[in-house]
Design a protein around this motif. Structure first.
Motif, mmCIF file in Angstrom:
data_model
loop_
_atom_site.group_PDB
_atom_site.id
_atom_site.type_symbol
_atom_site.label_atom_id
_atom_site.label_comp_id
_atom_site.label_asym_id
_atom_site.label_seq_id
_atom_site.Cartn_x
_atom_site.Cartn_y
_atom_site.Cartn_z
ATOM 1 N N PRO A 361 31.179 44.952 51.782
ATOM 2 C CA PRO A 361 32.223 44.675 51.268
ATOM 3 C C PRO A 361 32.582 45.258 49.650
ATOM 4 O O PRO A 361 31.815 46.199 49.294
ATOM 5 C CB PRO A 361 32.217 43.147 50.931
ATOM 6 C CG PRO A 361 30.510 43.104 50.856
ATOM 7 C CD PRO A 361 30.151 44.086 51.657
ATOM 8 N N LYS A 362 33.888 45.117 49.236
ATOM 9 C CA LYS A 362 34.029 45.816 47.993
ATOM 10 C C LYS A 362 33.544 45.414 46.803
ATOM 11 O O LYS A 362 33.078 44.204 47.097
ATOM 12 C CB LYS A 362 35.679 45.690 47.830
ATOM 13 C CG LYS A 362 36.458 46.450 48.928
ATOM 14 C CD LYS A 362 37.868 46.137 48.615
ATOM 15 C CE LYS A 362 39.092 46.943 49.835
ATOM 16 N NZ LYS A 362 40.306 46.735 49.225
ATOM 17 N N ILE A 365 34.958 42.224 45.124
ATOM 18 C CA ILE A 365 34.869 40.862 45.610
ATOM 19 C C ILE A 365 33.717 40.557 46.344
ATOM 20 O O ILE A 365 33.527 39.474 47.276
ATOM 21 C CB ILE A 365 35.928 40.834 46.699
ATOM 22 C CG1 ILE A 365 35.909 41.873 47.918
ATOM 23 C CG2 ILE A 365 37.407 40.855 46.197
ATOM 24 C CD1 ILE A 365 36.708 41.617 48.984
ATOM 25 N N ALA A 366 32.600 41.433 46.248
ATOM 26 C CA ALA A 366 31.281 41.070 46.878
ATOM 27 C C ALA A 366 30.759 39.843 46.311
ATOM 28 O O ALA A 366 30.086 39.199 47.212
ATOM 29 C CB ALA A 366 30.559 42.307 46.356
ATOM 30 N N ILE A 369 32.183 37.050 48.217
ATOM 31 C CA ILE A 369 32.024 37.068 49.831
ATOM 32 C C ILE A 369 30.653 36.498 49.829
ATOM 33 O O ILE A 369 30.248 35.788 50.906
ATOM 34 C CB ILE A 369 32.142 38.606 50.173
ATOM 35 C CG1 ILE A 369 33.688 38.783 50.210
ATOM 36 C CG2 ILE A 369 31.600 38.633 51.713
ATOM 37 C CD1 ILE A 369 33.905 40.216 50.852
ATOM 38 N N HIS A 380 25.074 38.452 54.079
ATOM 39 C CA HIS A 380 26.130 39.532 54.336
ATOM 40 C C HIS A 380 25.338 40.858 54.326
ATOM 41 O O HIS A 380 25.980 41.737 54.360
ATOM 42 C CB HIS A 380 27.101 39.419 53.359
ATOM 43 C CG HIS A 380 26.604 39.780 52.145
ATOM 44 N ND1 HIS A 380 25.701 39.030 51.003
ATOM 45 C CD2 HIS A 380 26.957 40.943 51.190
ATOM 46 C CE1 HIS A 380 25.630 39.748 50.167
ATOM 47 N NE2 HIS A 380 26.290 41.063 49.992
ATOM 48 N N LEU A 398 33.303 39.184 58.450
ATOM 49 C CA LEU A 398 33.345 39.764 57.245
ATOM 50 C C LEU A 398 34.835 40.359 57.104
ATOM 51 O O LEU A 398 35.119 39.897 55.716
ATOM 52 C CB LEU A 398 32.498 41.227 57.143
ATOM 53 C CG LEU A 398 32.474 41.879 55.929
ATOM 54 C CD1 LEU A 398 31.966 41.048 55.027
ATOM 55 C CD2 LEU A 398 31.477 43.039 55.834
ATOM 56 N N GLU A 399 35.447 40.579 57.869
ATOM 57 C CA GLU A 399 36.923 40.908 57.562
ATOM 58 C C GLU A 399 37.948 39.523 57.367
ATOM 59 O O GLU A 399 38.672 39.486 56.594
ATOM 60 C CB GLU A 399 37.521 41.677 58.849
ATOM 61 C CG GLU A 399 37.038 43.063 59.238
ATOM 62 C CD GLU A 399 37.571 43.687 60.514
ATOM 63 O OE1 GLU A 399 38.372 42.942 60.973
ATOM 64 O OE2 GLU A 399 37.112 44.768 60.647
ATOM 65 N N THR A 401 36.470 36.809 56.135
ATOM 66 C CA THR A 401 36.060 36.527 54.900
ATOM 67 C C THR A 401 36.647 37.231 53.599
ATOM 68 O O THR A 401 37.310 36.623 52.695
ATOM 69 C CB THR A 401 34.741 36.564 54.637
ATOM 70 O OG1 THR A 401 34.051 35.868 55.692
ATOM 71 C CG2 THR A 401 34.166 36.038 53.006
ATOM 72 N N THR A 402 36.822 38.482 53.812
ATOM 73 C CA THR A 402 37.415 39.506 52.987
ATOM 74 C C THR A 402 38.892 38.902 52.711
ATOM 75 O O THR A 402 39.728 38.798 51.725
ATOM 76 C CB THR A 402 37.428 40.819 53.157
ATOM 77 O OG1 THR A 402 36.156 41.143 53.241
ATOM 78 C CG2 THR A 402 37.863 41.854 52.286
ATOM 79 N N GLU A 406 40.999 37.349 49.647
ATOM 80 C CA GLU A 406 42.165 38.182 49.143
ATOM 81 C C GLU A 406 43.469 37.148 48.865
ATOM 82 O O GLU A 406 44.222 37.189 48.024
ATOM 83 C CB GLU A 406 42.470 39.603 49.900
ATOM 84 C CG GLU A 406 41.586 40.412 49.956
ATOM 85 C CD GLU A 406 41.799 41.413 48.614
ATOM 86 O OE1 GLU A 406 42.455 40.912 47.628
ATOM 87 O OE2 GLU A 406 40.648 41.937 48.316
#
Length: 489
Positions: A361-362, A365-366, A369, A380, A398-399, A401-402, A406
């Protein structure tokens, strides 16, 4: 021992008359015999340590490498010549030998235990009729062979030398061994066996004998022994030449493969180049696509066999059932590059472990997440079983949750903007009430509203820089709309 006059004077403390008479040269004491230097110590060291050397000399003595046998010392051993019989002999032969007198006369001969006779096989007439009949061997000659083998303890060269069956055909050494071992194998194979089959098979393997192979081996050895020096030199020269040719062939083959792979661009990672079993070295190239991309194949080149074979059009073979079954059995998943992938060497993807390609993840935002995954009881950053299906589900989770994080972030921004706009709307509705007290109340109120609005923005400013920038933009847009409305009035 008689005492001398000097001893008497010394005992009675009487001075010597020669000393009282007058000064004269003192007599030198009698020289004592010099002590002998012990062995194992140097002369310089002995002159330093003096007569206290015996204890040290014993330690420095040269070691003896081998002690001499003491033939005279110790207790003497008495030897006697006694008769003895070997228990391994059946003829009762009596011999004599020297032994120690302390040895028990009734003791068994110690070397009799080494006489271990081989297992001798016998057979009945019924067994010979059912299993052992051979048109070249009669029962009488077979019995004679077994008797000779038992007599000479399976020493085949002696057996072949002593073998003389009356009115029989001449037999070679290989004939005798083949007949004996074949009879033993048949007896072991057809008789009842008390043990397991493994031990029976092992026993049968000890009686294996290949007559033809033995004859070929002896013939080959005989031909090797009868070679002339010229033939030996010629064989060595031929052997060296064969090794040189093999080495050159391997070198030419390796250079040819490298050249073909370089010309076809197999190592470049281009998606239009496929290794196949049809062409030489399994290389086929789609020349049409290469010409469109300005490949080196457009250049004029001599029509060599390699160039002609490489320039054949690409024929992609459909996956056969055999390849599909092999991939399914070995868990092989083949992925084809997309048509939009860049035709560069970097586009080629080598084999890798699936767990190394898990998405990350980025950084912004890690933490959120990780918090969301911890609420679900998951990690994760690690999968216990990173199979293809698990990795796909992990990427989908993961997508999702991201996207959720967002979306929540956007919702928070919108809610904050709504609160800011509501505060600005309340300030604008309170301006007419404040403007009734003075002529310049409107301007003053306008100025106060701006000040109050600015102060509100400072007090309620969010911690996030993106939210702060969004609120400032919204406030400026409100100010511009207010100025426009006042000008219109």
């Amino acid at each position: 021992m008689a005492a001398s006059a000097a001893d008497v004077r010394s005992a009675l403390s009487i001075p010597d008359a020669t000393l009282a008479a007058g000064p004269s040269q003192q007599k030198k004491p009698a020289a004592t015999p010099a002590a002998r230097k012990p062995e194992g110590i140097s002369r310089e060291l002995y002159s330093l340590i003096g007569p206290s050397a015996p204890s040290i000399a014993a330690q420095l003595a040269k070691p003896r490498l081998k002690q001499k046998p003491n033939l005279t010392g110790g207790g003497k051993v008495k030897w006697e010549e006694r008769p003895f019989k070997n228990a391994a002999r059946k003829d009762g032969l009596e011999l004599r030998h020297w032994v120690k007198a302390s040895t028990d006369p009734a003791a068994e001969y110690p070397f009799a235990k080494y006489n271990v006779p081989p297992v001798s096989y016998t057979y009945s007439q019924d067994e010979f009729t059912r299993f052992l009949e051979d048109k070249e061997w009669t029962k009488e000659e077979t019995d004679y062979l077994f008797n000779v083998v038992q007599e000479y303890d399976t020493r085949w060269y002696i057996i072949h030398d002593r073998y003389s069956y009356p009115e029989g055909t001449p037999r070679t050494l290989e004939d005798l061994k083949d007949r004996y071992y074949s009879v033993c194998r048949k007896l072991v194979r057809n008789r009842p066996w008390a043990g397991d089959e493994a031990s029976r098979g092992q026993l049968i393997s000890t009686f294996q004998f290949d007559k033809e192979r033995e004859l070929t081996r002896k013939k080959y050895l005989l031909s090797l022994e009868n070679r002339t020096p010229e033939q030996i030199a010629e064989e060595e020269a031929l052997y060296i030449e064969i090794k040189r040719l093999e080495q050159n062939e391997r070198k030419f083959k390796r250079d040819r493969e490298d050249l073909l792979r370089t010309i076809a661009g197999i190592d470049s990672g281009l998606p239009d180049i496929v290794e196949d079993d049809g062409g030489p070295l399994g290389i086929t190239v789609d020349t049409k696509k290469l010409r469109k991309k300005g490949s080196i194949m457009d250049m004029d080149s001599p029509a060599t066999p390699s160039a002609l074979s490489i320039s054949t059009p690409l024929i992609k073979r459909p996956p056969t059932a055999k390849n599909t079954a092999y991939d399914a059995q070995h868990c092989i998943i083949r992925t084809d590059l997309s048509a939009n992938a860049p035709a560069t060497k970097a586009a080629h993807q080598a084999a890798y472990i699936r767990s190394f390609k898990l998405p990350v993840p980025k950084a912004a935002i890690a933490p959120k997440i990780a918090q969301a995954f911890s609420e679900l009881g998951l990690s994760h950053s690690r999968l216990v079983m990173p199979t293809r299906e698990n990795c796909a589900q992990f990427e989908a989770l993961l997508e999702a949750t991201t996207a959720l994080v967002e979306t929540k972030r956007v919702v928070d921004k919108v809610e904050y903007d709504i609160q800011v706009l509501k505060g600005q709307l309340g300030m604008r509705t309170s301006q007419p009430a404040e403007g009734e007290d003075g002529g310049e109340g409107e301007d003053a109120g306008g100025g106060d509203s701006k000040t109050n609005g600015d102060s509100m923005e400072v007090d309620d400013a969010p911690e996030n820089e993106d939210e702060r920038a969004q609120s400032v933009v919204s406030t400026r847009s409100g100010r511009s709309r207010k100025h426009v409305s006042s000008c219109d009035v």
